[in-house]
Write a protein that holds these residues in place. Sequence first.
Motif, PDB file in Angstrom:
ATOM      1  N   LYS A  60       0.818  -1.205   0.000  1.00 58.94           N
ATOM      2  CA  LYS A  60       0.000   0.000   0.000  1.00 58.94           C
ATOM      3  C   LYS A  60       0.858   1.264   0.000  1.00 58.94           C
ATOM      4  O   LYS A  60       2.039   1.207   0.316  1.00 58.94           O
ATOM      5  CB  LYS A  60      -0.917  -0.011   1.224  1.00 58.94           C
ATOM      6  CG  LYS A  60      -1.841  -1.222   1.221  1.00 58.94           C
ATOM      7  CD  LYS A  60      -2.605  -1.345   2.520  1.00 58.94           C
ATOM      8  CE  LYS A  60      -3.383  -2.638   2.558  1.00 58.94           C
ATOM      9  NZ  LYS A  60      -2.526  -3.801   2.787  1.00 58.94           N
ATOM     10  N   VAL A  61       0.231   2.384  -0.329  1.00 59.41           N
ATOM     11  CA  VAL A  61       0.856   3.700  -0.227  1.00 59.41           C
ATOM     12  C   VAL A  61      -0.098   4.615   0.528  1.00 59.41           C
ATOM     13  O   VAL A  61      -1.305   4.451   0.459  1.00 59.41           O
ATOM     14  CB  VAL A  61       1.184   4.331  -1.603  1.00 59.41           C
ATOM     15  CG1 VAL A  61       2.234   3.535  -2.340  1.00 59.41           C
ATOM     16  CG2 VAL A  61      -0.057   4.504  -2.453  1.00 59.41           C
ATOM     17  N   GLY A  62       0.461   5.555   1.244  1.00 57.84           N
ATOM     18  CA  GLY A  62      -0.359   6.542   1.943  1.00 57.84           C
ATOM     19  C   GLY A  62       0.142   6.857   3.328  1.00 57.84           C
ATOM     20  O   GLY A  62       0.537   7.984   3.608  1.00 57.84           O
ATOM     21  N   PHE A  63       0.140   5.868   4.212  1.00 53.85           N
ATOM     22  CA  PHE A  63       0.596   6.142   5.572  1.00 53.85           C
ATOM     23  C   PHE A  63       2.101   6.347   5.592  1.00 53.85           C
ATOM     24  O   PHE A  63       2.839   5.705   4.843  1.00 53.85           O
ATOM     25  CB  PHE A  63       0.199   5.009   6.530  1.00 53.85           C
ATOM     26  CG  PHE A  63      -1.256   5.049   6.893  1.00 53.85           C
ATOM     27  CD1 PHE A  63      -1.734   5.991   7.792  1.00 53.85           C
ATOM     28  CD2 PHE A  63      -2.153   4.182   6.306  1.00 53.85           C
ATOM     29  CE1 PHE A  63      -3.087   6.052   8.113  1.00 53.85           C
ATOM     30  CE2 PHE A  63      -3.509   4.235   6.614  1.00 53.85           C
ATOM     31  CZ  PHE A  63      -3.971   5.166   7.523  1.00 53.85           C
ATOM     32  N   VAL A  64       2.539   7.248   6.435  1.00 52.00           N
ATOM     33  CA  VAL A  64       3.964   7.538   6.585  1.00 52.00           C
ATOM     34  C   VAL A  64       4.420   6.889   7.884  1.00 52.00           C
ATOM     35  O   VAL A  64       4.165   7.422   8.967  1.00 52.00           O
ATOM     36  CB  VAL A  64       4.236   9.059   6.628  1.00 52.00           C
ATOM     37  CG1 VAL A  64       5.732   9.328   6.722  1.00 52.00           C
ATOM     38  CG2 VAL A  64       3.612   9.760   5.424  1.00 52.00           C
ATOM     39  N   PRO A  65       5.089   5.734   7.801  1.00 53.46           N
ATOM     40  CA  PRO A  65       5.556   5.098   9.036  1.00 53.46           C
ATOM     41  C   PRO A  65       6.573   5.987   9.755  1.00 53.46           C
ATOM     42  O   PRO A  65       7.373   6.680   9.113  1.00 53.46           O
ATOM     43  CB  PRO A  65       6.234   3.811   8.554  1.00 53.46           C
ATOM     44  CG  PRO A  65       5.761   3.605   7.159  1.00 53.46           C
ATOM     45  CD  PRO A  65       5.424   4.960   6.620  1.00 53.46           C
ATOM     46  N   ASP A  66       6.541   5.960  11.064  1.00 49.01           N
ATOM     47  CA  ASP A  66       7.519   6.724  11.841  1.00 49.01           C
ATOM     48  C   ASP A  66       8.940   6.392  11.406  1.00 49.01           C
ATOM     49  O   ASP A  66       9.800   7.263  11.350  1.00 49.01           O
ATOM     50  CB  ASP A  66       7.370   6.435  13.340  1.00 49.01           C
ATOM     51  CG  ASP A  66       6.074   6.997  13.909  1.00 49.01           C
ATOM     52  OD1 ASP A  66       5.481   7.910  13.280  1.00 49.01           O
ATOM     53  OD2 ASP A  66       5.645   6.515  14.974  1.00 49.01           O
ATOM     54  N   SER A  67       9.180   5.118  11.072  1.00 43.39           N
ATOM     55  CA  SER A  67      10.518   4.675  10.683  1.00 43.39           C
ATOM     56  C   SER A  67      10.968   5.259   9.346  1.00 43.39           C
ATOM     57  O   SER A  67      12.158   5.257   9.046  1.00 43.39           O
ATOM     58  CB  SER A  67      10.559   3.141  10.610  1.00 43.39           C
ATOM     59  OG  SER A  67       9.581   2.664   9.706  1.00 43.39           O
ATOM     60  N   ASP A  68      10.050   5.778   8.539  1.00 42.53           N
ATOM     61  CA  ASP A  68      10.388   6.323   7.219  1.00 42.53           C
ATOM     62  C   ASP A  68      10.330   7.838   7.140  1.00 42.53           C
ATOM     63  O   ASP A  68      10.758   8.424   6.150  1.00 42.53           O
ATOM     64  CB  ASP A  68       9.421   5.772   6.159  1.00 42.53           C
ATOM     65  CG  ASP A  68       9.675   4.329   5.810  1.00 42.53           C
ATOM     66  OD1 ASP A  68      10.673   3.761   6.265  1.00 42.53           O
ATOM     67  OD2 ASP A  68       8.845   3.764   5.070  1.00 42.53           O
ATOM     68  N   TRP A  69       9.784   8.482   8.160  1.00 47.05           N
ATOM     69  CA  TRP A  69       9.510   9.915   8.066  1.00 47.05           C
ATOM     70  C   TRP A  69      10.761  10.730   7.728  1.00 47.05           C
ATOM     71  O   TRP A  69      10.748  11.526   6.801  1.00 47.05           O
ATOM     72  CB  TRP A  69       8.870  10.416   9.368  1.00 47.05           C
ATOM     73  CG  TRP A  69       8.315  11.791   9.216  1.00 47.05           C
ATOM     74  CD1 TRP A  69       7.095  12.128   8.742  1.00 47.05           C
ATOM     75  CD2 TRP A  69       8.981  13.010   9.509  1.00 47.05           C
ATOM     76  NE1 TRP A  69       6.944  13.493   8.725  1.00 47.05           N
ATOM     77  CE2 TRP A  69       8.094  14.057   9.187  1.00 47.05           C
ATOM     78  CE3 TRP A  69      10.246  13.334  10.001  1.00 47.05           C
ATOM     79  CZ2 TRP A  69       8.436  15.398   9.349  1.00 47.05           C
ATOM     80  CZ3 TRP A  69      10.576  14.674  10.165  1.00 47.05           C
ATOM     81  CH2 TRP A  69       9.679  15.688   9.838  1.00 47.05           C
ATOM     82  N   ARG A  70      11.843  10.527   8.459  1.00 48.54           N
ATOM     83  CA  ARG A  70      13.068  11.306   8.213  1.00 48.54           C
ATOM     84  C   ARG A  70      13.616  11.083   6.804  1.00 48.54           C
ATOM     85  O   ARG A  70      14.022  12.016   6.124  1.00 48.54           O
ATOM     86  CB  ARG A  70      14.126  10.981   9.260  1.00 48.54           C
ATOM     87  CG  ARG A  70      13.940  11.723  10.540  1.00 48.54           C
ATOM     88  CD  ARG A  70      15.214  11.649  11.414  1.00 48.54           C
ATOM     89  NE  ARG A  70      15.114  12.556  12.517  1.00 48.54           N
ATOM     90  CZ  ARG A  70      14.580  12.253  13.696  1.00 48.54           C
ATOM     91  NH1 ARG A  70      14.104  11.052  13.913  1.00 48.54           N
ATOM     92  NH2 ARG A  70      14.527  13.152  14.660  1.00 48.54           N
ATOM     93  N   ALA A  71      13.657   9.825   6.388  1.00 50.46           N
ATOM     94  CA  ALA A  71      14.186   9.511   5.050  1.00 50.46           C
ATOM     95  C   ALA A  71      13.314  10.129   3.960  1.00 50.46           C
ATOM     96  O   ALA A  71      13.830  10.646   2.963  1.00 50.46           O
ATOM     97  CB  ALA A  71      14.289   8.000   4.867  1.00 50.46           C
ATOM     98  N   ALA A  72      12.001  10.102   4.146  1.00 49.65           N
ATOM     99  CA  ALA A  72      11.093  10.694   3.163  1.00 49.65           C
ATOM    100  C   ALA A  72      11.283  12.207   3.101  1.00 49.65           C
ATOM    101  O   ALA A  72      11.285  12.797   2.015  1.00 49.65           O
ATOM    102  CB  ALA A  72       9.647  10.342   3.489  1.00 49.65           C
ATOM    103  N   ARG A  73      11.441  12.827   4.252  1.00 48.17           N
ATOM    104  CA  ARG A  73      11.698  14.279   4.276  1.00 48.17           C
ATOM    105  C   ARG A  73      13.036  14.605   3.617  1.00 48.17           C
ATOM    106  O   ARG A  73      13.123  15.535   2.821  1.00 48.17           O
ATOM    107  CB  ARG A  73      11.706  14.804   5.722  1.00 48.17           C
ATOM    108  CG  ARG A  73      10.352  14.933   6.352  1.00 48.17           C
ATOM    109  CD  ARG A  73       9.502  16.039   5.783  1.00 48.17           C
ATOM    110  NE  ARG A  73      10.135  17.330   6.002  1.00 48.17           N
ATOM    111  CZ  ARG A  73       9.974  18.374   5.212  1.00 48.17           C
ATOM    112  NH1 ARG A  73       9.194  18.304   4.172  1.00 48.17           N
ATOM    113  NH2 ARG A  73      10.573  19.505   5.455  1.00 48.17           N
ATOM    114  N   ALA A  74      14.066  13.828   3.937  1.00 50.80           N
ATOM    115  CA  ALA A  74      15.398  14.073   3.363  1.00 50.80           C
ATOM    116  C   ALA A  74      15.391  13.901   1.846  1.00 50.80           C
ATOM    117  O   ALA A  74      16.112  14.600   1.137  1.00 50.80           O
ATOM    118  CB  ALA A  74      16.425  13.140   3.996  1.00 50.80           C
ATOM    119  N   ALA A  75      14.558  13.008   1.344  1.00 48.72           N
ATOM    120  CA  ALA A  75      14.465  12.763  -0.096  1.00 48.72           C
ATOM    121  C   ALA A  75      13.575  13.790  -0.799  1.00 48.72           C
ATOM    122  O   ALA A  75      13.464  13.784  -2.023  1.00 48.72           O
ATOM    123  CB  ALA A  75      13.920  11.359  -0.351  1.00 48.72           C
TER     124      ALA A  75
END
Length: 153
Positions: A60-75
Amino acid sequence: MSAQLAAGTYRCRDVAQSVAAAVEAGVTWVDTAPNYAFGTAESSLRPVLGTCPHVRVSTKVGFVPDSDWRAARAAGALPYDGDRGHCLTRPYIAWQVARSRARLGRVPDLVFVHNPEHGRPDRTGPPRMLTEAFEELEGMADAGEIGGYGVAT
Protein backbone atom coordinates in the motif's frame (compact mmCIF):
# COMPACT_ATOMS: atom_id res chain seq x y z
CA MET A 1 -15.26 -21.27 -8.44
CA SER A 2 -12.56 -22.44 -6.05
CA ALA A 3 -11.72 -20.71 -2.81
CA GLN A 4 -8.33 -19.05 -2.46
CA LEU A 5 -6.70 -17.89 0.73
CA ALA A 6 -4.45 -14.90 1.26
CA ALA A 7 -2.28 -13.98 4.22
CA GLY A 8 -2.40 -10.51 5.71
CA THR A 9 0.41 -9.00 7.76
CA TYR A 10 -1.58 -6.39 9.65
CA ARG A 11 -1.06 -6.92 13.40
CA CYS A 12 1.17 -9.89 12.67
CA ARG A 13 3.74 -10.58 15.40
CA ASP A 14 6.24 -12.53 13.30
CA VAL A 15 5.64 -11.72 9.65
CA ALA A 16 8.21 -14.09 8.15
CA GLN A 17 7.23 -17.07 10.26
CA SER A 18 3.48 -16.50 9.83
CA VAL A 19 3.66 -16.03 6.07
CA ALA A 20 6.01 -19.01 5.63
CA ALA A 21 3.50 -21.19 7.48
CA ALA A 22 0.63 -19.77 5.42
CA VAL A 23 2.48 -20.44 2.16
CA GLU A 24 3.24 -23.98 3.30
CA ALA A 25 -0.50 -24.40 3.89
CA GLY A 26 -1.27 -23.29 0.32
CA VAL A 27 -1.61 -19.51 0.46
CA THR A 28 -0.54 -17.88 -2.80
CA TRP A 29 -1.16 -14.20 -1.99
CA VAL A 30 0.21 -11.95 0.75
CA ASP A 31 -1.03 -8.48 1.65
CA THR A 32 1.17 -6.03 3.52
CA ALA A 33 1.93 -2.33 3.93
CA PRO A 34 4.98 -0.21 4.77
CA ASN A 35 3.45 0.76 8.12
CA TYR A 36 2.67 -2.80 9.28
CA ALA A 37 4.79 -4.44 12.00
CA PHE A 38 6.24 -1.06 13.02
CA GLY A 39 7.57 -0.55 9.49
CA THR A 40 9.26 -3.95 9.17
CA ALA A 41 6.60 -6.11 7.45
CA GLU A 42 7.84 -5.62 3.89
CA SER A 43 11.50 -6.33 4.74
CA SER A 44 10.45 -9.38 6.75
CA LEU A 45 8.63 -10.75 3.70
CA ARG A 46 11.62 -10.48 1.37
CA PRO A 47 13.22 -13.86 2.25
CA VAL A 48 9.88 -15.69 2.02
CA LEU A 49 9.02 -14.07 -1.32
CA GLY A 50 12.52 -14.79 -2.59
CA THR A 51 12.08 -18.52 -2.06
CA CYS A 52 8.46 -18.54 -3.25
CA PRO A 53 8.28 -16.60 -6.54
CA HIS A 54 4.79 -18.01 -7.23
CA VAL A 55 3.37 -16.10 -4.24
CA ARG A 56 1.88 -12.77 -5.22
CA VAL A 57 2.10 -9.70 -3.02
CA SER A 58 0.15 -6.51 -2.54
CA THR A 59 1.29 -3.50 -0.56
CA LYS A 60 0.00 0.00 0.00
CA VAL A 61 0.86 3.70 -0.23
CA GLY A 62 -0.36 6.54 1.94
CA PHE A 63 0.60 6.14 5.57
CA VAL A 64 3.96 7.54 6.58
CA PRO A 65 5.56 5.10 9.04
CA ASP A 66 7.52 6.72 11.84
CA SER A 67 10.52 4.68 10.68
CA ASP A 68 10.39 6.32 7.22
CA TRP A 69 9.51 9.92 8.07
CA ARG A 70 13.07 11.31 8.21
CA ALA A 71 14.19 9.51 5.05
CA ALA A 72 11.09 10.69 3.16
CA ARG A 73 11.70 14.28 4.28
CA ALA A 74 15.40 14.07 3.36
CA ALA A 75 14.46 12.76 -0.10
CA GLY A 76 12.04 15.67 -0.61
CA ALA A 77 9.11 13.25 -0.87
CA LEU A 78 7.04 14.83 1.92
CA PRO A 79 5.75 18.30 1.10
CA TYR A 80 5.29 19.48 4.68
CA ASP A 81 7.25 19.86 7.89
CA GLY A 82 4.58 18.65 10.29
CA ASP A 83 3.87 14.97 10.68
CA ARG A 84 0.33 14.32 9.50
CA GLY A 85 1.04 10.59 9.22
CA HIS A 86 -0.55 10.22 5.78
CA CYS A 87 0.45 11.51 2.35
CA LEU A 88 -0.77 10.81 -1.17
CA THR A 89 1.20 13.33 -3.20
CA ARG A 90 2.87 12.09 -6.38
CA PRO A 91 6.42 12.47 -4.98
CA TYR A 92 5.56 10.50 -1.86
CA ILE A 93 3.79 7.74 -3.80
CA ALA A 94 6.79 7.37 -6.12
CA TRP A 95 9.20 7.35 -3.17
CA GLN A 96 7.16 4.88 -1.14
CA VAL A 97 6.62 2.46 -4.05
CA ALA A 98 10.35 2.47 -4.84
CA ARG A 99 11.09 1.78 -1.19
CA SER A 100 8.51 -1.02 -1.10
CA ARG A 101 10.03 -2.63 -4.22
CA ALA A 102 13.44 -2.56 -2.57
CA ARG A 103 12.14 -3.94 0.72
CA LEU A 104 10.11 -6.70 -0.93
CA GLY A 105 12.89 -7.54 -3.37
CA ARG A 106 10.49 -7.49 -6.31
CA VAL A 107 7.76 -5.59 -8.10
CA PRO A 108 4.50 -5.66 -6.10
CA ASP A 109 1.63 -7.31 -7.95
CA LEU A 110 -0.78 -4.70 -6.58
CA VAL A 111 -0.38 -1.38 -4.81
CA PHE A 112 -3.40 -0.07 -2.94
CA VAL A 113 -4.05 3.56 -2.03
CA HIS A 114 -4.32 3.02 1.74
CA ASN A 115 -7.27 4.70 3.45
CA PRO A 116 -7.43 7.76 1.17
CA GLU A 117 -10.09 9.29 3.41
CA HIS A 118 -7.58 9.53 6.27
CA GLY A 119 -7.14 13.11 7.41
CA ARG A 120 -9.54 14.48 4.78
CA PRO A 121 -12.57 16.08 6.48
CA ASP A 122 -13.72 17.91 3.33
CA ARG A 123 -15.57 16.13 0.52
CA THR A 124 -13.91 17.98 -2.36
CA GLY A 125 -10.30 16.95 -1.67
CA PRO A 126 -10.50 13.15 -1.98
CA PRO A 127 -11.67 12.94 -5.63
CA ARG A 128 -8.86 15.24 -6.80
CA MET A 129 -6.32 13.47 -4.56
CA LEU A 130 -7.40 10.04 -5.84
CA THR A 131 -7.21 11.20 -9.45
CA GLU A 132 -3.63 12.36 -8.94
CA ALA A 133 -2.70 9.19 -7.02
CA PHE A 134 -4.19 6.98 -9.76
CA GLU A 135 -2.39 8.95 -12.47
CA GLU A 136 0.91 8.35 -10.66
CA LEU A 137 0.16 4.66 -10.15
CA GLU A 138 -1.00 4.25 -13.76
CA GLY A 139 2.35 5.58 -14.95
CA MET A 140 4.12 3.11 -12.66
CA ALA A 141 1.99 0.24 -13.96
CA ASP A 142 2.73 1.25 -17.57
CA ALA A 143 6.46 1.31 -16.72
CA GLY A 144 6.31 -2.15 -15.11
CA GLU A 145 7.16 -0.78 -11.66
CA ILE A 146 3.94 -2.27 -10.22
CA GLY A 147 1.52 -4.87 -11.50
CA GLY A 148 -1.64 -2.89 -10.85
CA TYR A 149 -3.37 -0.67 -8.30
CA GLY A 150 -6.57 -0.06 -6.40
CA VAL A 151 -7.97 1.28 -3.14
CA ALA A 152 -7.98 -0.33 0.32
CA THR A 153 -10.18 1.40 2.85
